[in-house]
Scaffold this motif. Sequence first.
Motif, PDB file in Angstrom:
ATOM      1  N   ASN A  13       0.788  -1.128   0.135  1.00 56.19           N
ATOM      2  CA  ASN A  13       0.068   0.181   0.095  1.00 56.19           C
ATOM      3  C   ASN A  13       0.886   1.153   0.037  1.00 56.19           C
ATOM      4  N   ALA A  14       1.371   1.650  -1.203  1.00 52.10           N
ATOM      5  CA  ALA A  14       2.253   2.767  -1.477  1.00 52.10           C
ATOM      6  C   ALA A  14       1.910   4.197  -0.544  1.00 52.10           C
ATOM      7  N   PRO A  15       0.634   4.449  -0.856  1.00 57.26           N
ATOM      8  CA  PRO A  15       0.443   5.704   0.005  1.00 57.26           C
ATOM      9  C   PRO A  15       0.475   5.468   1.439  1.00 57.26           C
ATOM     10  N   VAL A  16       0.071   4.544   2.070  1.00 62.55           N
ATOM     11  CA  VAL A  16       0.144   4.356   3.611  1.00 62.55           C
ATOM     12  C   VAL A  16       1.689   4.393   3.842  1.00 62.55           C
ATOM     13  N   LEU A  17       2.358   3.377   3.077  1.00 59.18           N
ATOM     14  CA  LEU A  17       3.571   3.297   3.563  1.00 59.18           C
ATOM     15  C   LEU A  17       4.454   4.465   3.477  1.00 59.18           C
ATOM     16  N   ALA A  18       4.188   5.453   2.536  1.00 61.42           N
ATOM     17  CA  ALA A  18       4.904   6.671   2.204  1.00 61.42           C
ATOM     18  C   ALA A  18       4.527   7.719   3.386  1.00 61.42           C
ATOM     19  N   GLU A  30       4.858  13.781  -1.797  1.00 60.08           N
ATOM     20  CA  GLU A  30       4.678  14.461  -2.789  1.00 60.08           C
ATOM     21  C   GLU A  30       3.367  14.591  -3.299  1.00 60.08           C
ATOM     22  N   ASP A  31       2.938  15.744  -3.778  1.00 62.53           N
ATOM     23  CA  ASP A  31       1.510  15.754  -4.162  1.00 62.53           C
ATOM     24  C   ASP A  31       1.531  15.974  -5.841  1.00 62.53           C
ATOM     25  N   PRO A  32       1.319  14.815  -6.628  1.00 58.23           N
ATOM     26  CA  PRO A  32       1.284  14.699  -8.055  1.00 58.23           C
ATOM     27  C   PRO A  32      -0.040  15.189  -8.544  1.00 58.23           C
ATOM     28  N   SER A  33      -1.178  15.707  -7.744  1.00 61.11           N
ATOM     29  CA  SER A  33      -2.509  15.977  -8.173  1.00 61.11           C
ATOM     30  C   SER A  33      -2.574  16.857  -9.276  1.00 61.11           C
ATOM     31  N   VAL A  34      -1.799  17.727  -9.463  1.00 61.90           N
ATOM     32  CA  VAL A  34      -1.926  18.920 -10.522  1.00 61.90           C
ATOM     33  C   VAL A  34      -1.423  18.067 -11.838  1.00 61.90           C
ATOM     34  N   LEU A  35      -0.523  17.353 -11.745  1.00 61.28           N
ATOM     35  CA  LEU A  35       0.180  16.584 -12.933  1.00 61.28           C
ATOM     36  C   LEU A  35      -1.122  15.484 -13.439  1.00 61.28           C
ATOM     37  N   ASP A  54      -6.039  11.035   1.330  1.00 58.71           N
ATOM     38  CA  ASP A  54      -5.704  12.180   1.953  1.00 58.71           C
ATOM     39  C   ASP A  54      -6.031  13.430   1.214  1.00 58.71           C
ATOM     40  N   GLY A  55      -7.171  13.235   0.266  1.00 59.01           N
ATOM     41  CA  GLY A  55      -7.618  14.290  -0.274  1.00 59.01           C
ATOM     42  C   GLY A  55      -6.842  14.628  -1.488  1.00 59.01           C
ATOM     43  N   ARG A  56      -5.919  14.033  -1.949  1.00 60.33           N
ATOM     44  CA  ARG A  56      -5.154  14.153  -3.106  1.00 60.33           C
ATOM     45  C   ARG A  56      -5.244  13.162  -4.162  1.00 60.33           C
ATOM     46  N   THR A  57      -5.487  13.553  -5.453  1.00 63.26           N
ATOM     47  CA  THR A  57      -5.320  12.519  -6.568  1.00 63.26           C
ATOM     48  C   THR A  57      -4.030  12.205  -6.805  1.00 63.26           C
ATOM     49  N   ILE A  58      -3.799  10.899  -6.830  1.00 61.42           N
ATOM     50  CA  ILE A  58      -2.557  10.344  -6.996  1.00 61.42           C
ATOM     51  C   ILE A  58      -2.525   9.146  -8.163  1.00 61.42           C
ATOM     52  N   PHE A  59      -1.424   8.880  -8.773  1.00 60.20           N
ATOM     53  CA  PHE A  59      -1.148   7.623  -9.543  1.00 60.20           C
ATOM     54  C   PHE A  59      -1.466   6.595  -8.623  1.00 60.20           C
ATOM     55  N   ARG A  60      -2.105   5.793  -8.954  1.00 60.29           N
ATOM     56  CA  ARG A  60      -2.619   4.375  -8.295  1.00 60.29           C
ATOM     57  C   ARG A  60      -1.404   3.669  -7.977  1.00 60.29           C
ATOM     58  N   GLY A  61      -1.104   2.988  -6.817  1.00 58.41           N
ATOM     59  CA  GLY A  61      -0.075   2.277  -6.545  1.00 58.41           C
ATOM     60  C   GLY A  61       1.286   2.845  -6.350  1.00 58.41           C
ATOM     61  N   TYR A  62       1.324   4.158  -6.425  1.00 55.46           N
ATOM     62  CA  TYR A  62       2.507   4.995  -6.173  1.00 55.46           C
ATOM     63  C   TYR A  62       2.356   6.185  -5.324  1.00 55.46           C
ATOM     64  N   ALA A  63       3.828   6.438  -4.468  1.00 56.12           N
ATOM     65  CA  ALA A  63       3.740   7.431  -3.718  1.00 56.12           C
ATOM     66  C   ALA A  63       5.025   7.749  -3.544  1.00 56.12           C
TER      67      ALA A  63
END
Length: 150
Positions: A13-18, A30-35, A54-63
């Motif tokens: 679970n990349a986001p949780v481990l990050a 890091e917040d990649p939501s704009v990209l 956490d309220g951010r749009t991220i690449f699934r499986g990456y953080a």
Amino acid sequence: MALSWKLVVDSVNAPVLADFWAAALGYEVEDPSVLVGRLLAAGHLPAEAVAEHDGRTIFRGYAAIRHPDDPFDATSGVGLGRRLLFQDVPEGKTGKNRLHIDVHGEPGGLDALVARLEGLGATRVREVDKGPAGHWWIMLDPEGNEFCAT
């Protein structure tokens, strides 16, 4: 010429481990939501390739996390210095790490450091006291990756 690099950690679970490692090291997630938003709007990224965390749009499986003092690209959120990338993989951890992180606390503050890391979700494994050569704890992060608190 020195090369740029980042440490990549396989995860479940990349986001949780990050989040754990950002808190443990005092780094920023890091917040990649704009990209991600730009790629979605342009049709270059399918909706199933993204997730919310956490309220951010991220690449699934990456953080990723980065040192707060290092520069970063504001349009992508990607750090340009010291950073760790977490990527989800289908297989679980099966053996001892061949590479690990040493987390250094304040001189004389090992007990406080270990307690703080436990409060974030780490687990103590074994204390190592080599006298003048060093004193540390071998610990596990929330996904079972070994690291040392010293």
